[in-house]
Design an enzyme around this catalytic site. Structure first.
Site, PDB file in Angstrom:
ATOM      1  N   HIS A 268     -66.340   4.350  35.928  1.00  0.00           N
ATOM      2  CA  HIS A 268     -65.307   5.389  35.950  1.00  0.00           C
ATOM      3  C   HIS A 268     -64.147   4.981  36.857  1.00  0.00           C
ATOM      4  O   HIS A 268     -64.369   4.685  38.041  1.00  0.00           O
ATOM      5  CB  HIS A 268     -65.908   6.712  36.429  1.00  0.00           C
ATOM      6  CG  HIS A 268     -66.987   7.240  35.536  1.00  0.00           C
ATOM      7  ND1 HIS A 268     -68.316   6.942  35.728  1.00  0.00           N
ATOM      8  CD2 HIS A 268     -66.914   8.024  34.431  1.00  0.00           C
ATOM      9  CE1 HIS A 268     -69.033   7.540  34.779  1.00  0.00           C
ATOM     10  NE2 HIS A 268     -68.207   8.187  33.976  1.00  0.00           N
TER      11      HIS A 268
ATOM     12  N   ASP B  82     -68.011   3.160  40.438  1.00  0.00           N
ATOM     13  CA  ASP B  82     -69.359   2.860  39.965  1.00  0.00           C
ATOM     14  C   ASP B  82     -69.353   1.794  38.871  1.00  0.00           C
ATOM     15  O   ASP B  82     -70.300   1.687  38.102  1.00  0.00           O
ATOM     16  CB  ASP B  82     -70.039   4.127  39.445  1.00  0.00           C
ATOM     17  CG  ASP B  82     -69.218   4.814  38.343  1.00  0.00           C
ATOM     18  OD1 ASP B  82     -68.122   4.312  38.005  1.00  0.00           O
ATOM     19  OD2 ASP B  82     -69.682   5.847  37.821  1.00  0.00           O
TER      20      ASP B  82
ATOM     21  N   SER C 154     -66.237  10.875  29.526  1.00  0.00           N
ATOM     22  CA  SER C 154     -66.038  11.197  30.943  1.00  0.00           C
ATOM     23  C   SER C 154     -64.860  10.449  31.557  1.00  0.00           C
ATOM     24  O   SER C 154     -64.267  10.921  32.532  1.00  0.00           O
ATOM     25  CB  SER C 154     -67.306  10.867  31.735  1.00  0.00           C
ATOM     26  OG  SER C 154     -67.641   9.496  31.594  1.00  0.00           O
TER      27      SER C 154
END
Length: 258
Positions: free
Chosen positions: A234, A231, A77
């Site tokens: 990321h 967070d 991600s």
């Protein structure tokens, strides 16, 4: 003659008895011994599909863009985030180049290996590839136990590098350190640092290169700001700018740019 036959029979019986006794003597004597004999499988190197539309999308992206390209980004991600928080930085550094994003949220090393086996790199000829993978393997199970050891994760990344070299022999590869994560110091961050120390050894200075700029993503007290990572995992735009700027000199070199 009869005596000879009797002698042979007796000798065979003694031999068989001795063999059985030897086997019994060396047999495991407890459940613990039997358990110890079981070979553990490192699932970080066993290809498995990460189900979801994104996996299918990036494989289709490869099929839609065969042949030469400048850079292929491979990862989870954090790499996928070039299409989100990093899109402005992507446009700045890669907008004039032909680059492909093969980042899939949630991917672990075994998922990337599955993608390779199912066409992710088929028909591609990137001049350079950028790999960053492994952070999801460092997460714990729901019961708090460790699913992968440092050695497991290292072996998973090594397997990916080996596959890239085999499938894209003319591509120069930049292996990135696994980014720091968590609001402050933690055993998980320490685990990743140990893996990174070993990942650096993959670089040969010819076809494989290593880049570690994780220290630029943390504050002086070891914390990670929300501006850097919303967070603590990321990157935000600031994090992607650090990433792009850190590897740009090497990319220019590998792409033959001035």
């Amino acid at each position: 003659m009869k005596s000879l036959r009797n002698f042979i029979v007796i000798a065979v019986v003694v031999l068989i008895s001795g063999t059985q006794l030897h086997a019994q003597t060396n047999a495991p004597t407890s459940t613990n011994a039997l358990t110890a004999a079981v070979v553990r499988t490192n699932t970080a190197i066993v290809p498995v599909k990460h189900t979801g539309k994104r996996t299918d999308d990036v494989i289709q992206r490869a099929k839609d863009n065969p042949g030469e390209c400048d850079i292929a980004f491979i990862g989870d991600s954090i790499t996928q985030g070039w299409e989100g928080a990093g899109k402005n930085v992507w446009s700045k550094y890669y907008g004039s180049r032909k680059c492909l994003n093969f980042g899939v949220g949630g991917d672990r090393t075994e998922h990337v290996l599955w993608r390779f086996e199912n066409g992710q790199l088929d028909g591609l000829k990137p001049k350079a590839a950028v790999l960053m993978i492994g952070t999801n393997n460092s997460n714990k199970n729901k019961d708090g136990t460790e699913q992968y050891s440092e050695a497991d994760i290292l072996e998973g990344v090594q397997a990916i590098v080996k596959q890239i070299r085999a499938r894209l022999p003319d591509t120069k590869l930049i292996v990135l350190s696994i980014f720091p994560r968590g609001k402050t110091f933690s055993t998980q961050r320490g685990k990743l640092l140990q893996i990174n120390q070993a990942l650096e050894k993959l670089a040969d200075g010819k076809t494989i290169f290593y880049a570690d700029f994780g220290s630029q993503m943390i504050e002086a007290d070891g914390s990670i700001s929300t501006e850097m990572m919303r967070d603590a995992l990321h990157p935000g735009e600031k994090g992607y700018e650090i990433w792009a700027a850190a590897i740009e000199p090497k990319l220019k070199e590998l792409l033959g740019e001035k």
